[in-house]
Design an enzyme around this catalytic site. Structure first.
Site, PDB file in Angstrom:
ATOM      1  N   GLU A 181       0.795  -1.189   0.020  1.00 57.90           N
ATOM      2  CA  GLU A 181       0.077  -0.240   0.066  1.00 57.90           C
ATOM      3  C   GLU A 181       0.938   1.151   0.379  1.00 57.90           C
ATOM      4  O   GLU A 181       1.852   1.621   0.705  1.00 57.90           O
ATOM      5  CB  GLU A 181      -1.056   0.082   1.172  1.00 57.90           C
ATOM      6  CG  GLU A 181      -2.045   1.172   1.181  1.00 57.90           C
ATOM      7  CD  GLU A 181      -2.543   1.609   2.542  1.00 57.90           C
ATOM      8  OE1 GLU A 181      -3.428   1.770   2.581  1.00 57.90           O
ATOM      9  OE2 GLU A 181      -1.455   1.341   3.687  1.00 57.90           O
ATOM     10  N   HIS A 203     -11.082  -1.566   2.596  1.00 56.76           N
ATOM     11  CA  HIS A 203     -11.783  -1.733   4.359  1.00 56.76           C
ATOM     12  C   HIS A 203     -11.372  -0.104   4.128  1.00 56.76           C
ATOM     13  O   HIS A 203     -11.566   0.862   5.413  1.00 56.76           O
ATOM     14  CB  HIS A 203     -10.746  -2.092   5.714  1.00 56.76           C
ATOM     15  CG  HIS A 203      -9.034  -1.982   5.649  1.00 56.76           C
ATOM     16  ND1 HIS A 203      -8.350  -2.142   4.231  1.00 56.76           N
ATOM     17  CD2 HIS A 203      -8.329  -1.528   6.488  1.00 56.76           C
ATOM     18  CE1 HIS A 203      -7.220  -1.569   4.999  1.00 56.76           C
ATOM     19  NE2 HIS A 203      -7.304  -1.271   5.415  1.00 56.76           N
TER      20      HIS A 203
END
Length: 586
Positions: A257, A331
């Site tokens: 990420e 999320h």
């Protein structure tokens, strides 16, 4: 112990937000045995890897991304025996487990930080501590060392009297950043990754991994909030190579990420010759509805900009030998169907909800890279529609609600922004049934369940022809079986002026790969056309060299309307509202 999984090029990853996936013991919080109980469903869906968000011991200030012990299981989620059973049961179904590693920062409750607070010099050196700007000596904090802002709002620095220093936290104040210039920190992180690899983990997702290398000199950001000062830092590639080598994960399924990154760095992170990461998550495409670049200012999605971003990243990564992770939801994001206009006839076939969801799925699953499906995305789950700020749990959302009100927004105006942008939209429970708590728990869920679970749920969709779930199964099967999808090249084409909200691209095979596909009766060249328009449009695809894409003899492989009514001409294609079509070209 590592399972031998499918080639990454043919793989699809399913993300599980453990707290909200399936609760096995009625305490309202998802857990490891809950995941194990749903492995048959995940095998039915066809996914190859399960990325599970952190289940390590944590005070839960940031829902587990504030780690207090990297090599244990938080009792709320189960035991280490539960984890081992999950790995074994998943492997028996041909599914690999990927863990979410948070190596940029720890919780302030981690033993290392607590020992630093107690005065142990060794552990003080694990964290980034600085004197204040303008401090006149010990005990005087002065001002924060720089003007950097943390991701959740407010200064990225916290004065700590027990340390006599400011500590850096690029995220919540409870998450002090680790100092990766310290070789001992890097060695500890490699040991953590090795610990889980040796337990049979098949892959890893690395949280905000491009923030581990800070600048040589800490100074104010005169142009922004500091992100450009510490993203993709001077030693990040060196540190990643070292981590991969020491932990023995080279060649495994890995994804990073990356916050505020750029294409050049991402090519380098993911080029196999660099031995760093398998794929990267970049987020530029999920900022096209940020007014003025501000996440907390609402705007309609800029589809022209979305197309530019997809084209530059798909073609740029291809040219440099890099690899993309393909995704809409996770999320940390609101639900994509709601963001891109799927608000009509929710849960029912034929409404914008249905068409937008399937179109979005086609748009990314047919691209070059590894698709990631976030829990409930395959069902068409939507934003939660929070009725009150009291329904929200996320620290980032609560902080920014307060900031919006302080800046003059009314409570209703601030709540509307949170409804659209909150990370909690992606954190509501997985919708298994139409029953109480959507079948997620027999107790009181930790966060509320959207009312539309009565229409959108696994029980209602599994095995039903035309459902969102069955549509996703089909796309996953295409990646498993069609070489042009898993290994083909990619090129974006212009859709012509009459389709300004369409995204159109080609996939194709060349040379021996094309010959092998033809021999196997597989398509060799595809045209993928996706309309983000609520009105009909006409696509006339034109390549970058000016050549018109010939559609004579094209075969329809996928149509999100599924009614055999696709209108294809010699050089053009008519798309209905939010329709996506995949053509096999002659």
């Amino acid at each position: 112990m590592n399972a031998i999984m499918r080639d990454p090029a043919q793989s699809v990853v399913y993300q599980i937000y453990i707290k909200s996936f399936c609760d096995s013991n009625g305490d309202g919080i998802g857990d490891l045995p809950g995941i194990t109980s749903k492995l048959d469903y995940l095998a039915y869906l066809g996914v190859d890897y399960l990325w599970i968000t952190p289940f390590f011991p944590s005070p839960q200030r940031d829902n587990g991304y504030d780690v207090a012990d990297y090599c244990a299981v938080d009792p709320v989620y189960g035991t280490m025996a539960d984890f081992d059973e999950l790995v074994a049961e998943a492997r028996s179904r041909g599914i690999g487990i990927m863990l979410d590693m948070v190596l940029c920062h720890t919780s302030d409750q981690h033993e290392w930080f607590q020992r630093a607070l107690a005065g142990e010099e060794r552990f003080r050196r694990y964290y980034i501590l600085r004197d204040g700007h303008g401090s006149i000596g010990p005990g005087d904090p002065g001002e924060p060392p720089t003007n950097w802002q943390c991701a959740f709002g407010g200064s990225a620095w916290q004065w700590e009297p027990r340390l006599g220093k400011w500590y850096l936290h690029l995220h919540d104040v409870s998450q002090p950043d680790l100092d990766w210039t310290n070789p001992e920190v890097r060695e500890e992180m490699a040991k953590v990754v090795s610990f889980w690899r040796e337990r049979g983990v098949a892959g890893f997702r690395f949280d905000v991994i491009n923030l581990i290398s800070k600048p040589e000199v800490f100074e104010d950001d005169t142009e922004g909030l500091g992100r450009r000062m510490f993203s993709d830092g001077p030693h990040v590639h060196e540190y990643l190579k070292e981590l991969v080598e020491r932990s023995g994960i080279d060649g495994m399924m890995t994804v990073g990420e990356l916050a505020a990154t750029d294409l050049e760095n991402c090519v380098r992170y993911t080029n196999p010759a660099e031995h760093e990461l398998g794929q990267v998550f970049s987020f530029h495409h999920l900022k096209v509805d940020y007014a003025g670049g501000d996440k907390w200012a609402l705007a309609e999605p800029d589809i022209a900009r979305l197309r530019e971003i997809f084209a530059s990243w798909q073609e740029g990564m291809q040219a440099g030998g890099g690899h993309n992770a393909l995704f809409w939801c996770n999320h940390d994001q609101p639900r994509a169907i709601t963001r891109f206009g799927g608000r009509g006839q929710v849960g029912k076939p034929g409404g914008s909800w249905d068409h937008v969801g399937k179109m979005l799925a086609v748009c990314t699953h047919l691209m070059q890279g590894v698709p990631y499906v976030f829990e409930g995305e395959e069902l068409g789950q939507t934003n939660a529609g929070f009725a009150s700020i009291d329904d929200v749990r996320d620290v980032e959302s609560l902080n920014n609600y307060r900031i919006l009100v302080e800046k003059g927004a009314s409570e209703d105006e601030a709540l509307e922004v949170i409804r659209e942008r909150s990370r909690d939209n992606g954190r509501t429970p997985m919708q298994w049934t139409a029953g109480p708590a959507a079948g997620f728990t027999t107790g009181e869920p930790w966060i509320g369940v959207p009312e539309n679970h009565e229409l959108i749920n696994v029980e209602a969709e599994q095995g039903r022809a035309g459902s969102m779930l069955e549509f996703y199964r089909g796309l996953i099967q295409m990646r498993h079986t069609l070489d042009v999808v898993s290994r083909g090249r990619v090129g974006f084409v212009e859709a012509c002026e009459s389709a300004p909200r369409a995204i159109v691209y080609e996939r194709w095979l060349e040379g021996d790969a094309a010959a092998a596909a033809r021999a196997a009766g597989q398509p060799v060249r595809l045209l993928v056309a996706c309309s983000f328009d609520a009105e009909p449009c006409r696509v006339k695809p034109v390549r970058a060299d000016g050549g018109v894409v010939a559609l004579d003899g094209a075969e329809v492989l996928v149509d999100t309307y599924a009614d055999d009514a696709v209108r294809v001409g010699e050089d053009s294609l008519e798309l209905r509202p939010h329709e996506a079509v995949v053509l096999s070209l002659a």
